[in-house]
Motif scaffolding. Sequence first.
Motif, PDB file in Angstrom:
ATOM      1  N   HIS A  10       0.818  -1.201   0.000  1.00  0.00           N
ATOM      2  CA  HIS A  10       0.000   0.000   0.000  1.00  0.00           C
ATOM      3  C   HIS A  10       0.861   1.264   0.000  1.00  0.00           C
ATOM      4  O   HIS A  10       0.456   2.297  -0.558  1.00  0.00           O
ATOM      5  CB  HIS A  10      -0.920  -0.026   1.226  1.00  0.00           C
ATOM      6  N   LEU A  11       2.038   1.184   0.582  1.00  0.00           N
ATOM      7  CA  LEU A  11       2.886   2.364   0.735  1.00  0.00           C
ATOM      8  C   LEU A  11       3.864   2.549  -0.419  1.00  0.00           C
ATOM      9  O   LEU A  11       4.222   3.681  -0.742  1.00  0.00           O
ATOM     10  CB  LEU A  11       3.667   2.278   2.053  1.00  0.00           C
ATOM     11  N   HIS A  23      -8.983  -0.168   0.161  1.00  0.00           N
ATOM     12  CA  HIS A  23      -7.914  -0.051   1.160  1.00  0.00           C
ATOM     13  C   HIS A  23      -7.617  -1.467   1.654  1.00  0.00           C
ATOM     14  O   HIS A  23      -8.291  -1.996   2.543  1.00  0.00           O
ATOM     15  CB  HIS A  23      -8.363   0.852   2.313  1.00  0.00           C
ATOM     16  N   GLU A  48       0.463   6.550   6.518  1.00  0.00           N
ATOM     17  CA  GLU A  48      -0.257   7.328   5.514  1.00  0.00           C
ATOM     18  C   GLU A  48      -0.028   8.816   5.690  1.00  0.00           C
ATOM     19  O   GLU A  48      -0.003   9.567   4.703  1.00  0.00           O
ATOM     20  CB  GLU A  48      -1.749   6.998   5.583  1.00  0.00           C
ATOM     21  N   SER A  90       1.466  11.057   2.705  1.00  0.00           N
ATOM     22  CA  SER A  90       0.513  12.031   2.169  1.00  0.00           C
ATOM     23  C   SER A  90       0.919  13.477   2.438  1.00  0.00           C
ATOM     24  O   SER A  90       0.494  14.377   1.701  1.00  0.00           O
ATOM     25  CB  SER A  90      -0.887  11.788   2.763  1.00  0.00           C
TER      26      SER A  90
END
Length: 400
Positions: free
Chosen positions: A208-209, A236, A277, A281
């Motif tokens: 995800h990262l 997600h 996140e 972000s």
Amino acid sequence: MSIPKSSFHIQLPHITKPFKTLSHKPSKILCSQSPAPQNPIISILRVIPDWADAIQESRLKQPRPLYKNKDWVEHRSSLRHLKHLLSSASSRVILSLVPPVLAFTTVAVFVASYNTLVFWDLLPEFFPVLRASSLPYQLTAPALALLLVFRTEASYSRFEEGRKAWTKIISGTNDFARQLIVSVESDSVLKTALLQYVLAFPIALKCHLINGSDIGKDLKSLLEDDDLAVVLSSNHRPRCIIQFISQSLQLLNLESSKLTTLESKVTCFHEGISVCEQITSIPIPLSYTRLTSRFLVLWHLTLPIILWDDCHWIVVPATFISAASLFCIEEVGVLIEEPFPMLALDELCKLVYDNVQEALMSEKKIREMLDAKMENGASRKQSPNGYPTAGSGQSTWPNN
């Protein structure tokens, strides 16, 4: 020994009334419009920057190793400086600096050539020699140094925050799996499936990262096909795996205290997602990054003019060395600003898997040994004075 795939499948509840989605008005795009052709001059000028960016992005996708004892010996070797110098041509940081360093060195060559032509009277008299006092540079050099130091320090603090977040995630995954192995005594299908979900979480978070990760390939040998399909269809994926874990815990026949302890471990996963996140972000304030870049560009555009009176044609290697050094510091700060591609996340996830594998292999053996010790302890004889007899199994300190 590998964790077998279970036949346990969690049926997600059917939602009859989904959440209302925001409506987006389609933009008006004329079919007759076509993308404007790119200027061929711009295409030629972008060849070297695009080449450098492609090398940098490809190197970022390479897996990072975890250091072992032999790696640390090599890391502090007295020959490390020579090794690092000889490997400069393959350095990701140095290759990414080819466009700016080449551009500023070219400017230095142009300034030196122009001043030489003026000095030899090969140009009309109204062409002046490009020269200036070095006093402004002497006054602004400390400001540039502080700006680079603060920029790199801010990036390293983000790198350290990401490393600490993943330390908690890996520690929480190990602890979660250990408590599952101990709390769930029966070797049930549900226990195996729950361990698979716990092991899948750090892998899903890693994918995800990091851009370009193949989560389907990474989880294919760990999750069942239908479970993997649900994970891949979610927006997600780490939170989807947390839902698998939470609903599986509710199906376990455990005491309320044990269940509460296991559910508290899920909080560690949510905190890890939130921290990671936020790091990906929210970058360092863009005005800070732009200021550093503009300062470096203006500094090196005027550097040949400042150094001409003292160095003449030496301004070319001087500009090259200055640009390579200062832009390298700035480039390192930009790279570690996004810490997760720089961490050995693949090796950390594999390490967790190996730890759980070893715990599963030794679980029954350790339990049998402890049960045997308890049975033998009940039959041991005590001496008349109350001290244990020889061979009673009482441990002593090795040095005594």
